[in-house]
Design a protein around this motif. Structure first.
Motif, PDB file in Angstrom:
ATOM      1  N   LYS A  79       0.844  -1.202   0.000  1.00  0.00           N
ATOM      2  CA  LYS A  79       0.000   0.000   0.000  1.00  0.00           C
ATOM      3  C   LYS A  79       0.877   1.250   0.000  1.00  0.00           C
ATOM      4  CE  LYS A  79      -3.560   2.410   2.583  1.00  0.00           C
ATOM      5  NZ  LYS A  79      -4.108   2.680   3.893  1.00  0.00           N
ATOM      6  N   ALA A  80       1.915   1.282   0.841  1.00  0.00           N
ATOM      7  CA  ALA A  80       2.819   2.432   0.892  1.00  0.00           C
ATOM      8  C   ALA A  80       3.547   2.622  -0.439  1.00  0.00           C
ATOM      9  CB  ALA A  80       3.821   2.258   2.032  1.00  0.00           C
ATOM     10  N   ALA A  81       3.901   1.528  -1.090  1.00  0.00           N
ATOM     11  CA  ALA A  81       4.588   1.623  -2.386  1.00  0.00           C
ATOM     12  C   ALA A  81       3.666   2.217  -3.453  1.00  0.00           C
ATOM     13  CB  ALA A  81       5.100   0.256  -2.817  1.00  0.00           C
ATOM     14  N   VAL A  82       2.383   1.886  -3.387  1.00  0.00           N
ATOM     15  CA  VAL A  82       1.413   2.461  -4.329  1.00  0.00           C
ATOM     16  C   VAL A  82       1.232   3.947  -4.036  1.00  0.00           C
ATOM     17  CG1 VAL A  82      -1.027   2.480  -4.995  1.00  0.00           C
ATOM     18  CG2 VAL A  82       0.194   0.306  -4.801  1.00  0.00           C
ATOM     19  N   GLU A  83       1.059   4.286  -2.770  1.00  0.00           N
ATOM     20  CA  GLU A  83       0.761   5.667  -2.388  1.00  0.00           C
ATOM     21  C   GLU A  83       1.968   6.601  -2.459  1.00  0.00           C
ATOM     22  OE1 GLU A  83      -2.911   5.054   0.734  1.00  0.00           O
ATOM     23  OE2 GLU A  83      -0.874   4.871   1.538  1.00  0.00           O
ATOM     24  N   LYS A 117      -6.940  -1.188 -10.443  1.00  0.00           N
ATOM     25  CA  LYS A 117      -8.304  -1.173  -9.921  1.00  0.00           C
ATOM     26  C   LYS A 117      -8.307  -1.253  -8.399  1.00  0.00           C
ATOM     27  CE  LYS A 117     -12.946  -3.083 -10.600  1.00  0.00           C
ATOM     28  NZ  LYS A 117     -13.421  -2.549  -9.376  1.00  0.00           N
ATOM     29  N   TRP A 118      -7.387  -2.004  -7.825  1.00  0.00           N
ATOM     30  CA  TRP A 118      -7.262  -2.073  -6.362  1.00  0.00           C
ATOM     31  C   TRP A 118      -7.035  -0.672  -5.808  1.00  0.00           C
ATOM     32  CZ3 TRP A 118      -2.218  -2.369  -3.554  1.00  0.00           C
ATOM     33  CH2 TRP A 118      -2.378  -2.571  -2.188  1.00  0.00           C
ATOM     34  N   ASN A 119      -6.166   0.081  -6.449  1.00  0.00           N
ATOM     35  CA  ASN A 119      -5.923   1.464  -6.026  1.00  0.00           C
ATOM     36  C   ASN A 119      -7.193   2.305  -6.182  1.00  0.00           C
ATOM     37  OD1 ASN A 119      -4.228   3.798  -5.314  1.00  0.00           O
ATOM     38  ND2 ASN A 119      -4.551   4.384  -7.432  1.00  0.00           N
ATOM     39  N   THR A 120      -7.847   2.182  -7.311  1.00  0.00           N
ATOM     40  CA  THR A 120      -9.078   2.933  -7.565  1.00  0.00           C
ATOM     41  C   THR A 120     -10.168   2.574  -6.554  1.00  0.00           C
ATOM     42  OG1 THR A 120      -8.572   2.984  -9.915  1.00  0.00           O
ATOM     43  CG2 THR A 120     -10.850   3.418  -9.313  1.00  0.00           C
ATOM     44  N   ASP A 121     -10.217   1.308  -6.162  1.00  0.00           N
ATOM     45  CA  ASP A 121     -11.228   0.836  -5.201  1.00  0.00           C
ATOM     46  C   ASP A 121     -10.893   1.201  -3.767  1.00  0.00           C
ATOM     47  OD1 ASP A 121     -12.630  -0.255  -7.297  1.00  0.00           O
ATOM     48  OD2 ASP A 121     -12.182  -2.327  -6.818  1.00  0.00           O
ATOM     49  N   GLY A 122      -9.754   1.840  -3.520  1.00  0.00           N
ATOM     50  CA  GLY A 122      -9.439   2.302  -2.168  1.00  0.00           C
ATOM     51  C   GLY A 122      -8.436   1.481  -1.412  1.00  0.00           C
ATOM     52  N   LEU A 123      -7.668   0.633  -2.104  1.00  0.00           N
ATOM     53  CA  LEU A 123      -6.589  -0.149  -1.480  1.00  0.00           C
ATOM     54  C   LEU A 123      -7.085  -0.985  -0.301  1.00  0.00           C
ATOM     55  CD1 LEU A 123      -3.855   2.631  -1.617  1.00  0.00           C
ATOM     56  CD2 LEU A 123      -4.071   0.700  -3.185  1.00  0.00           C
ATOM     57  N   LYS A 124      -8.180  -1.687  -0.507  1.00  0.00           N
ATOM     58  CA  LYS A 124      -8.760  -2.520   0.553  1.00  0.00           C
ATOM     59  C   LYS A 124      -7.868  -3.715   0.868  1.00  0.00           C
ATOM     60  CE  LYS A 124     -13.538  -1.366  -0.731  1.00  0.00           C
ATOM     61  NZ  LYS A 124     -13.272   0.004  -0.746  1.00  0.00           N
ATOM     62  N   GLU A 125      -7.808  -4.064   2.160  1.00  0.00           N
ATOM     63  CA  GLU A 125      -6.951  -5.175   2.569  1.00  0.00           C
ATOM     64  C   GLU A 125      -7.628  -6.524   2.366  1.00  0.00           C
ATOM     65  OE1 GLU A 125      -4.059  -6.596   6.233  1.00  0.00           O
ATOM     66  OE2 GLU A 125      -5.411  -4.913   6.555  1.00  0.00           O
ATOM     67  N   ASN A 126      -8.867  -6.663   2.816  1.00  0.00           N
ATOM     68  CA  ASN A 126      -9.584  -7.940   2.700  1.00  0.00           C
ATOM     69  C   ASN A 126     -10.851  -7.790   1.892  1.00  0.00           C
ATOM     70  OD1 ASN A 126      -7.840  -9.550   4.343  1.00  0.00           O
ATOM     71  ND2 ASN A 126      -8.624  -8.402   6.085  1.00  0.00           N
TER      72      ASN A 126
END
Length: 126
Positions: A79-83, A117-126
């Motif tokens: 997540k930190a690497a994406v952000e 899409k994971w990023n677009t969807d809000g970087l949800k964990e589960n």
């Protein structure tokens, strides 16, 4: 004879058609309103992204490896690497471009699309 051939062609055309599927049914997944493959409802790290990262990134991005300065072994690290570290930009580069990740060659577009899409969807964990 011509009438018999025309009748056979007409009969074949009618029997090959099905009234249960329309072009819209075939091209538009239910509930999406847009053409294309049925998208995964919610992309999450645990369900979708972790296996992509494990298969493409942690060979270098873990303790004791060449890119251990940027580990990608946990949800928080990815997540930190994406952000903050440009992960999305680097995985979308083309082969031969400087900075592409993974360095061995671009991962599949389907995997890239899931991470985006994971990023677009809000970087949800589960």
């Amino acid at each position: 004879m011509k009438k018999l051939i025309a009748l056979a062609i007409l009969l074949a055309a009618f029997t090959s058609c099905s009234d249960s599927d329309t072009y819209e049914d075939v091209e538009t997944p239910p509930g999406t309103g847009t053409p294309g493959p049925d998208p995964v409802a919610t992309i999450s790290y645990a369900k979708n992204v972790k296996s992509i990262i494990d298969g493409n990134c942690i060979g270098c991005h873990q303790a004791g490896r060449s890119a251990s300065f940027r580990p990608l072994t946990t949800y928080a690290e990815v997540k930190a690497a994406v952000e903050n570290a440009g992960l999305l930009g680097r995985i979308q580069l083309q082969n031969g471009e400087q900075g592409i990740m993974p360095q061995g060659g671009r991962m599949s577009q389907a995997n890239i699309d899931l991470i985006v899409k994971w990023n677009t969807d809000g970087l949800k964990e589960n």
